[in-house]
Design a protein around this motif. Sequence first.
Motif, PDB file in Angstrom:
ATOM      1  N   MET A 199       0.845  -1.184   0.000  1.00  0.00           N
ATOM      2  CA  MET A 199       0.000   0.000   0.000  1.00  0.00           C
ATOM      3  C   MET A 199       0.886   1.242   0.000  1.00  0.00           C
ATOM      4  N   SER A 200       0.629   2.131  -0.892  1.00  0.00           N
ATOM      5  CA  SER A 200       1.428   3.346  -1.041  1.00  0.00           C
ATOM      6  C   SER A 200       0.968   4.438  -0.080  1.00  0.00           C
ATOM      7  N   HIS A 201       1.873   5.363   0.190  1.00  0.00           N
ATOM      8  CA  HIS A 201       1.515   6.543   0.982  1.00  0.00           C
ATOM      9  C   HIS A 201       0.532   7.424   0.204  1.00  0.00           C
ATOM     10  N   PHE A 202       0.487   7.275  -1.107  1.00  0.00           N
ATOM     11  CA  PHE A 202      -0.357   8.097  -1.977  1.00  0.00           C
ATOM     12  C   PHE A 202      -1.526   7.258  -2.465  1.00  0.00           C
ATOM     13  N   ALA A 203      -2.728   7.772  -2.277  1.00  0.00           N
ATOM     14  CA  ALA A 203      -3.932   7.021  -2.641  1.00  0.00           C
ATOM     15  C   ALA A 203      -4.089   6.887  -4.150  1.00  0.00           C
ATOM     16  N   THR A 204      -3.747   7.948  -4.891  1.00  0.00           N
ATOM     17  CA  THR A 204      -3.946   7.934  -6.340  1.00  0.00           C
ATOM     18  C   THR A 204      -2.760   8.596  -7.041  1.00  0.00           C
ATOM     19  N   ALA A 205      -2.664   8.340  -8.332  1.00  0.00           N
ATOM     20  CA  ALA A 205      -1.632   8.988  -9.144  1.00  0.00           C
ATOM     21  C   ALA A 205      -1.853  10.494  -9.183  1.00  0.00           C
ATOM     22  N   GLU A 206      -3.117  10.924  -9.189  1.00  0.00           N
ATOM     23  CA  GLU A 206      -3.419  12.363  -9.222  1.00  0.00           C
ATOM     24  C   GLU A 206      -2.927  13.052  -7.952  1.00  0.00           C
ATOM     25  N   GLU A 207      -3.106  12.399  -6.808  1.00  0.00           N
ATOM     26  CA  GLU A 207      -2.621  12.958  -5.543  1.00  0.00           C
ATOM     27  C   GLU A 207      -1.090  13.092  -5.582  1.00  0.00           C
ATOM     28  N   LEU A 208      -0.423  12.065  -6.049  1.00  0.00           N
ATOM     29  CA  LEU A 208       1.041  12.088  -6.144  1.00  0.00           C
ATOM     30  C   LEU A 208       1.502  13.189  -7.092  1.00  0.00           C
ATOM     31  N   ARG A 209       0.888  13.263  -8.279  1.00  0.00           N
ATOM     32  CA  ARG A 209       1.255  14.319  -9.247  1.00  0.00           C
ATOM     33  C   ARG A 209       1.029  15.700  -8.670  1.00  0.00           C
ATOM     34  N   ALA A 210      -0.040  15.882  -7.912  1.00  0.00           N
ATOM     35  CA  ALA A 210      -0.332  17.187  -7.311  1.00  0.00           C
ATOM     36  C   ALA A 210       0.762  17.579  -6.321  1.00  0.00           C
ATOM     37  N   GLU A 211       1.192  16.654  -5.474  1.00  0.00           N
ATOM     38  CA  GLU A 211       2.228  16.973  -4.485  1.00  0.00           C
ATOM     39  C   GLU A 211       3.575  17.217  -5.155  1.00  0.00           C
ATOM     40  N   LEU A 212       3.930  16.364  -6.116  1.00  0.00           N
ATOM     41  CA  LEU A 212       5.199  16.560  -6.820  1.00  0.00           C
ATOM     42  C   LEU A 212       5.180  17.865  -7.619  1.00  0.00           C
ATOM     43  N   GLY A 213       4.081  18.107  -8.317  1.00  0.00           N
ATOM     44  CA  GLY A 213       3.976  19.336  -9.108  1.00  0.00           C
ATOM     45  C   GLY A 213       4.054  20.576  -8.247  1.00  0.00           C
ATOM     46  N   ALA A 214       3.399  20.560  -7.092  1.00  0.00           N
ATOM     47  CA  ALA A 214       3.402  21.736  -6.204  1.00  0.00           C
ATOM     48  C   ALA A 214       4.810  22.045  -5.721  1.00  0.00           C
ATOM     49  N   PHE A 215       5.519  21.033  -5.273  1.00  0.00           N
ATOM     50  CA  PHE A 215       6.857  21.306  -4.743  1.00  0.00           C
ATOM     51  C   PHE A 215       7.837  21.674  -5.854  1.00  0.00           C
ATOM     52  N   LEU A 216       7.701  21.061  -7.028  1.00  0.00           N
ATOM     53  CA  LEU A 216       8.594  21.408  -8.138  1.00  0.00           C
ATOM     54  C   LEU A 216       8.324  22.825  -8.651  1.00  0.00           C
ATOM     55  N   ARG A 217       7.057  23.225  -8.694  1.00  0.00           N
ATOM     56  CA  ARG A 217       6.743  24.602  -9.107  1.00  0.00           C
ATOM     57  C   ARG A 217       7.287  25.611  -8.099  1.00  0.00           C
ATOM     58  N   GLU A 218       7.202  25.280  -6.810  1.00  0.00           N
ATOM     59  CA  GLU A 218       7.796  26.163  -5.802  1.00  0.00           C
ATOM     60  C   GLU A 218       9.303  26.283  -6.027  1.00  0.00           C
ATOM     61  N   PHE A 219       9.933  25.163  -6.348  1.00  0.00           N
ATOM     62  CA  PHE A 219      11.380  25.187  -6.579  1.00  0.00           C
ATOM     63  C   PHE A 219      11.737  26.049  -7.781  1.00  0.00           C
ATOM     64  N   VAL A 220      11.104  25.799  -8.933  1.00  0.00           N
ATOM     65  CA  VAL A 220      11.488  26.557 -10.136  1.00  0.00           C
ATOM     66  C   VAL A 220      11.151  28.036 -10.006  1.00  0.00           C
ATOM     67  N   GLY A 221      10.182  28.390  -9.157  1.00  0.00           N
ATOM     68  CA  GLY A 221       9.830  29.794  -8.939  1.00  0.00           C
ATOM     69  C   GLY A 221      10.671  30.479  -7.881  1.00  0.00           C
ATOM     70  N   SER A 222      11.535  29.725  -7.204  1.00  0.00           N
ATOM     71  CA  SER A 222      12.344  30.290  -6.123  1.00  0.00           C
ATOM     72  C   SER A 222      13.668  30.834  -6.655  1.00  0.00           C
ATOM     73  N   GLU A 223      14.349  31.569  -5.806  1.00  0.00           N
ATOM     74  CA  GLU A 223      15.688  32.057  -6.165  1.00  0.00           C
ATOM     75  C   GLU A 223      16.641  30.885  -6.379  1.00  0.00           C
ATOM     76  N   THR A 224      16.535  29.864  -5.560  1.00  0.00           N
ATOM     77  CA  THR A 224      17.363  28.669  -5.737  1.00  0.00           C
ATOM     78  C   THR A 224      17.089  28.035  -7.095  1.00  0.00           C
ATOM     79  N   GLY A 225      15.830  27.944  -7.461  1.00  0.00           N
ATOM     80  CA  GLY A 225      15.457  27.382  -8.754  1.00  0.00           C
ATOM     81  C   GLY A 225      15.964  28.219  -9.915  1.00  0.00           C
ATOM     82  N   ARG A 226      15.902  29.539  -9.775  1.00  0.00           N
ATOM     83  CA  ARG A 226      16.415  30.410 -10.846  1.00  0.00           C
ATOM     84  C   ARG A 226      17.934  30.268 -10.990  1.00  0.00           C
ATOM     85  N   ARG A 227      18.630  30.149  -9.855  1.00  0.00           N
ATOM     86  CA  ARG A 227      20.082  29.930  -9.930  1.00  0.00           C
ATOM     87  C   ARG A 227      20.391  28.581 -10.581  1.00  0.00           C
TER      88      ARG A 227
END
Length: 177
Positions: A1-29
């Motif tokens: 059993m996975s920590h993530f109930a669905t693929a959509e839930e997993l994509r949402a969490e991964l997408g949110a954190f990756l978008r935060e990264f690319v929008g950050s100063e660290t991501g721009r560097r």
Amino acid sequence: MSHFATAEELRAELGAFLREFVGSETGRRAADAAREAGLIGPLILRTVNPAAAVWLDVSEGRVDAAPDGEPVIELELEADDLHDLLLNRLGPVEISQLYETDRVRFAGPPEALGALAILAGQLQPFYPESLARRGRQDLLDTPARPTRTLWDVDGPPREVIGKRRPWQRPKRTAEAV
């Protein structure tokens, strides 16, 4: 059993954190460094259990926008293993175990894979912060995998140490000196 109930839930969490990264100063560097070095292009991150895919192009600062061409780097692993990796719960032994037991697969040019290893260290802190901001304490509280365990692999272990890679120059022999 996975920590993530669905693929959509997993994509949402991964997408949110990756978008935060690319929008950050660290991501721009990281994007500037990737463009300058020409090493990181589109990356496709695939998970199993649940099966999901997320595209990341650090040099362009894009997430989930599939590029026209092929990915430069492909990475595939179990969703829970990725979760533990991003929560910094896996040490070198556990990461080696993922490779030796064929639970992580990757492809790409050596320079890009090396750059990905560096990028992973910059990405990692954004994941738990994103989960906390999104109210996902349930994912932060998931139990860590057991460490200091023994494992077996079918057949001989993969040759990693001492194996010549295609990009390495041939060894010089005593006659050549």
